[in-house]
Scaffold this motif. Structure first.
Motif, PDB file in Angstrom:
ATOM      1  N   VAL A  53      -8.455  -6.694   7.635  1.00 51.07           N
ATOM      2  CA  VAL A  53      -7.282  -5.962   8.131  1.00 51.07           C
ATOM      3  C   VAL A  53      -6.630  -6.759   9.262  1.00 51.07           C
ATOM      4  O   VAL A  53      -5.402  -6.921   9.305  1.00 51.07           O
ATOM      5  N   ALA A  54      -7.449  -7.288  10.180  1.00 51.40           N
ATOM      6  CA  ALA A  54      -6.919  -8.085  11.292  1.00 51.40           C
ATOM      7  C   ALA A  54      -6.241  -9.350  10.782  1.00 51.40           C
ATOM      8  O   ALA A  54      -5.166  -9.735  11.269  1.00 51.40           O
ATOM      9  N   LEU A  55      -6.845 -10.008   9.801  1.00 51.70           N
ATOM     10  CA  LEU A  55      -6.242 -11.214   9.231  1.00 51.70           C
ATOM     11  C   LEU A  55      -4.933 -10.882   8.528  1.00 51.70           C
ATOM     12  O   LEU A  55      -3.930 -11.579   8.692  1.00 51.70           O
ATOM     13  N   GLY A  56      -4.940  -9.813   7.739  1.00 51.36           N
ATOM     14  CA  GLY A  56      -3.728  -9.423   7.020  1.00 51.36           C
ATOM     15  C   GLY A  56      -2.605  -9.018   7.940  1.00 51.36           C
ATOM     16  O   GLY A  56      -1.428  -9.270   7.651  1.00 51.36           O
ATOM     17  N   ALA A  57      -2.951  -8.403   9.085  1.00 46.50           N
ATOM     18  CA  ALA A  57      -1.934  -7.966  10.046  1.00 46.50           C
ATOM     19  C   ALA A  57      -1.217  -9.135  10.696  1.00 46.50           C
ATOM     20  O   ALA A  57      -0.114  -8.967  11.247  1.00 46.50           O
ATOM     21  N   MET A  58      -1.805 -10.332  10.652  1.00 47.62           N
ATOM     22  CA  MET A  58      -1.194 -11.511  11.255  1.00 47.62           C
ATOM     23  C   MET A  58      -0.247 -12.230  10.303  1.00 47.62           C
ATOM     24  O   MET A  58       0.438 -13.165  10.706  1.00 47.62           O
ATOM     25  N   VAL A  59      -0.221 -11.826   9.043  1.00 48.77           N
ATOM     26  CA  VAL A  59       0.594 -12.518   8.038  1.00 48.77           C
ATOM     27  C   VAL A  59       1.899 -11.748   7.820  1.00 48.77           C
ATOM     28  O   VAL A  59       1.863 -10.610   7.340  1.00 48.77           O
ATOM     29  N   PRO A  60       3.035 -12.338   8.180  1.00 50.17           N
ATOM     30  CA  PRO A  60       4.318 -11.650   7.974  1.00 50.17           C
ATOM     31  C   PRO A  60       4.497 -11.234   6.517  1.00 50.17           C
ATOM     32  O   PRO A  60       4.085 -11.923   5.594  1.00 50.17           O
ATOM     33  N   LEU A 112       3.008  -9.564   4.396  1.00 49.64           N
ATOM     34  CA  LEU A 112       1.755  -8.959   3.941  1.00 49.64           C
ATOM     35  C   LEU A 112       1.360  -7.806   4.848  1.00 49.64           C
ATOM     36  O   LEU A 112       0.840  -6.779   4.379  1.00 49.64           O
ATOM     37  N   ASN A 113       1.600  -7.959   6.172  1.00 52.59           N
ATOM     38  CA  ASN A 113       1.173  -6.918   7.109  1.00 52.59           C
ATOM     39  C   ASN A 113       1.877  -5.579   6.847  1.00 52.59           C
ATOM     40  O   ASN A 113       1.367  -4.523   7.210  1.00 52.59           O
ATOM     41  N   LEU A 114       3.040  -5.626   6.205  1.00 50.05           N
ATOM     42  CA  LEU A 114       3.735  -4.387   5.871  1.00 50.05           C
ATOM     43  C   LEU A 114       2.929  -3.549   4.879  1.00 50.05           C
ATOM     44  O   LEU A 114       2.940  -2.320   4.929  1.00 50.05           O
ATOM     45  N   PHE A 115       2.227  -4.232   3.973  1.00 51.75           N
ATOM     46  CA  PHE A 115       1.445  -3.551   2.939  1.00 51.75           C
ATOM     47  C   PHE A 115       0.013  -3.294   3.385  1.00 51.75           C
ATOM     48  O   PHE A 115      -0.653  -2.410   2.840  1.00 51.75           O
ATOM     49  N   VAL A 116      -0.445  -4.081   4.366  1.00 52.14           N
ATOM     50  CA  VAL A 116      -1.811  -3.921   4.853  1.00 52.14           C
ATOM     51  C   VAL A 116      -2.000  -2.552   5.501  1.00 52.14           C
ATOM     52  O   VAL A 116      -3.054  -1.926   5.353  1.00 52.14           O
ATOM     53  N   VAL A 117      -0.984  -2.058   6.201  1.00 50.77           N
ATOM     54  CA  VAL A 117      -1.127  -0.796   6.940  1.00 50.77           C
ATOM     55  C   VAL A 117      -1.475   0.373   6.016  1.00 50.77           C
ATOM     56  O   VAL A 117      -2.503   1.032   6.212  1.00 50.77           O
TER      57      VAL A 117
END
Length: 251
Positions: free
Chosen positions: A215-222, A224-229
């Motif tokens: 989750v932390a890694l995905g949140a750093m990727v523009p 992708l972070n929109l879908f990670v949440v």
């Protein structure tokens, strides 16, 4: 002894991505997703130049030691990672403040799906509106837990050489916060206090860190972070159903 299963925790975000495609859950994924797209665009615009200024300022604090100056590329990377982690969780904080009522209801629907109950969205909008004060209050609790610890790590990150350790601590802390952030949604639905949630996750800390890592890694990727949440909300609900069964839901 640290308990839990790190590798089992890693799988929950992937399960969350599978869950957000379920027909009964899609609507309550799409609405906060659209809000997050608008938010991300605004944050990217405001922070684009601030990032460069902050990096330059931090590098200017280094003493004029020849051997230390030769490692300037390493400090650029370390400061960049620390700031990226700050921005990643900053995005998560704001996105969750805006979308928290939706995410609480999404978590409830996900739990019904996982436990075999009928997933019905009748009366969902009324429940979302009623839950807004409680959901915002819960998000503020998490922010108050996060800020003093983040400030301490930020100070460490500005100290040359010490920041070698601070970057690793930042990443571990962000993994922990991501687990706390998202498992809190099903916990709040069961009226489990934030304090009790922390104790529950500490009992299986390795599993929590395993969930928080992707989750932390995905949140750093523009983008992708929109879908990670929303995927993290669904994955955290699966975590709650499987990892906390039998745990007392006490205030």
């Amino acid at each position: 002894m640290v308990k839990g299963n790190f590798f089992r925790g890693l799988g929950y975000l992937g399960e969350g991505f599978r869950l957000i495609r379920q027909p009964g859950l899609r609507l309550f994924v799409m609405i906060p997703l659209l809000l997050n797209i608008l938010l991300f665009g605004a944050l990217f615009y405001l922070l684009a130049e601030f990032f460069g200024v902050l990096i330059a300022s931090a590098m200017g604090m280094l003493p004029d030691w020849a051997w230390l100056q030769s490692l300037d590329w390493l400090f650029w990377i370390l400061y960049g990672v620390v700031i990226l982690l700050m921005l990643a969780y900053g995005f998560v904080i704001i996105a969750n403040l805006i979308g928290s009522p939706f995410y609480g209801y999404l978590s409830e629907l996900t739990e019904k799906h996982l436990t075999g109950q009928e997933v019905s969205t009748e009366g969902g909008w009324g429940q979302i509106v009623r839950d807004i004060p409680r959901a915002l209050g819960r998000e503020i609790q998490k922010i108050l837990y996060y800020l003093p610890r983040a400030l301490g790590l930020l100070i460490l990150g500005l100290i040359p050489v010490v920041n070698l350790v601070a970057a690793a601590l930042w990443f571990a802390f962000n993994c922990w916060m991501m687990a706390l952030q998202y498992v809190d949604y099903p916990a709040d639905n069961h009226r489990v206090s934030f304090k009790s949630l922390k104790l529950n996750l500490q009992d299986t800390r390795l599993t929590a860190l395993g969930f928080g890592l992707p989750v932390a890694l995905g949140a750093m990727v523009p983008v992708l972070n929109l879908f990670v949440v929303p995927a993290a909300v669904c994955g955290a609900t699966a975590y709650w159903v499987r990892e906390t069964s039998g745990q007392p839901a006490l205030k």
